[in-house]
Design an enzyme around this catalytic site. Sequence first.
Site, PDB file in Angstrom:
ATOM      1  N   HIS A  47      37.701  42.594  53.454  1.00 19.68           N
ATOM      2  CA  HIS A  47      36.918  41.407  53.107  1.00 19.68           C
ATOM      3  C   HIS A  47      37.554  40.141  53.672  1.00 19.68           C
ATOM      4  O   HIS A  47      38.175  39.355  52.957  1.00 19.68           O
ATOM      5  CB  HIS A  47      36.766  41.312  51.592  1.00 19.68           C
ATOM      6  N   HIS A 130      31.126  45.545  43.432  1.00 19.94           N
ATOM      7  CA  HIS A 130      32.215  45.536  44.407  1.00 19.94           C
ATOM      8  C   HIS A 130      32.281  46.908  45.074  1.00 19.94           C
ATOM      9  O   HIS A 130      32.133  47.945  44.422  1.00 19.94           O
ATOM     10  CB  HIS A 130      33.541  45.210  43.718  1.00 19.94           C
ATOM     11  N   GLU A 132      34.635  48.764  46.197  1.00 18.15           N
ATOM     12  CA  GLU A 132      35.611  49.714  45.657  1.00 18.15           C
ATOM     13  C   GLU A 132      35.096  50.354  44.371  1.00 18.15           C
ATOM     14  O   GLU A 132      35.242  51.562  44.160  1.00 18.15           O
ATOM     15  CB  GLU A 132      36.950  49.017  45.391  1.00 18.15           C
ATOM     16  N   SER A 229      37.990  39.994  46.467  1.00 21.07           N
ATOM     17  CA  SER A 229      38.300  39.938  45.033  1.00 21.07           C
ATOM     18  C   SER A 229      39.714  39.444  44.776  1.00 21.07           C
ATOM     19  O   SER A 229      39.943  38.577  43.925  1.00 21.07           O
ATOM     20  CB  SER A 229      38.113  41.332  44.416  1.00 21.07           C
ATOM     21  N   ASN A 230      40.682  39.968  45.527  1.00 12.52           N
ATOM     22  CA  ASN A 230      42.065  39.580  45.245  1.00 12.52           C
ATOM     23  C   ASN A 230      42.328  38.119  45.603  1.00 12.52           C
ATOM     24  O   ASN A 230      43.148  37.458  44.958  1.00 12.52           O
ATOM     25  CB  ASN A 230      43.051  40.529  45.942  1.00 12.52           C
TER      26      ASN A 230
END
Length: 324
Positions: A47, A130, A132, A229-230
């Site tokens: 991403h 998401h 994942e 996300s991270n």
Amino acid sequence: MSTSAQRRVLLAAPRGYCAGVDRAVIAVEKALEQYGAPIYVRKQIVHNKYVVQTLEKQGAIFVDETEEVPEGSIVVFSAHGVAPSVHDEAEAGKLATIDATCPLVTKVHKEARRFADEDYDILLIGHEGHEEVVGTMGEAPDRIHLVDGAEDVANVKIRDESKLVWLSQTTLSVDETMETVGALKERFPLLVSPPSDDICYATQNRQVAVKQLAPEADLLIVVGSKNSSNSVRLVEVGLEYGAKAAHLVDFADEIDLAWLEGVQTVGLTSGASVPEILVEGVLQLLAAHGFEDVQIVKTAEEHLTFSLPKELRRDLRAEAAGKV
């Protein structure tokens, strides 16, 4: 505005690429080098806007679904992982595949399969939609229940409280995840924890570094994409731990110079899918506006590496041609 002599940058370490991202990006580059363009990639390999644009220039074609890949072609699965059904689709489409799923995500997939085989209900802590999460839930769709934050705990419905385990998306905020786990354990006292922490080492390390520098930061800049996300979590962690302001940017030219007004200390970090060249661009912009003093805030050493996907050791072009 403060004087130039006072202005400084607190640069987080570790930051940027993790081992799983590095492996996935190199997998696409090696595939292009070994087999030539085009190489198809299902979803964004990682991403990050810059990484995707760079690989597109080299001949990678990004698609949303496996069915968009022409028969007999090579397709790379992204670092976020895919459900077993996607592997079935590739087989049906006579595609040669390179699975660039991060090994830490693969670990969660294996845990999901094992607990499902043992007839557990699995509470997956993560964000709906998401990639994942979609991939992990596909491992045991009848057994996995998504829990999207502590406020979602009340909605959980399971079969047997004595056969219940939690797993998590690897890129979440450590604090937020444990808050959700706490709420789950209050409701389900017999809840089993996974054999090891699912949140990846790189996510945790980058959050720890931000926690360290945030109290001194008048402004925190996180380099990363909005769908990372991270990276989004780093902004949230920074604000929670004392940064007076925090912003997420893909590139240096997205920084509004008004953010620097009255600022003495800028905290700077980057998400786990961000190449260092983007951080260097931000440092150059900050230096041009008086922030030349760069101090490293180091909270961990990272030496983990992952071997490339095994498929890159085979002649995939020949394999794909043989399926047609």
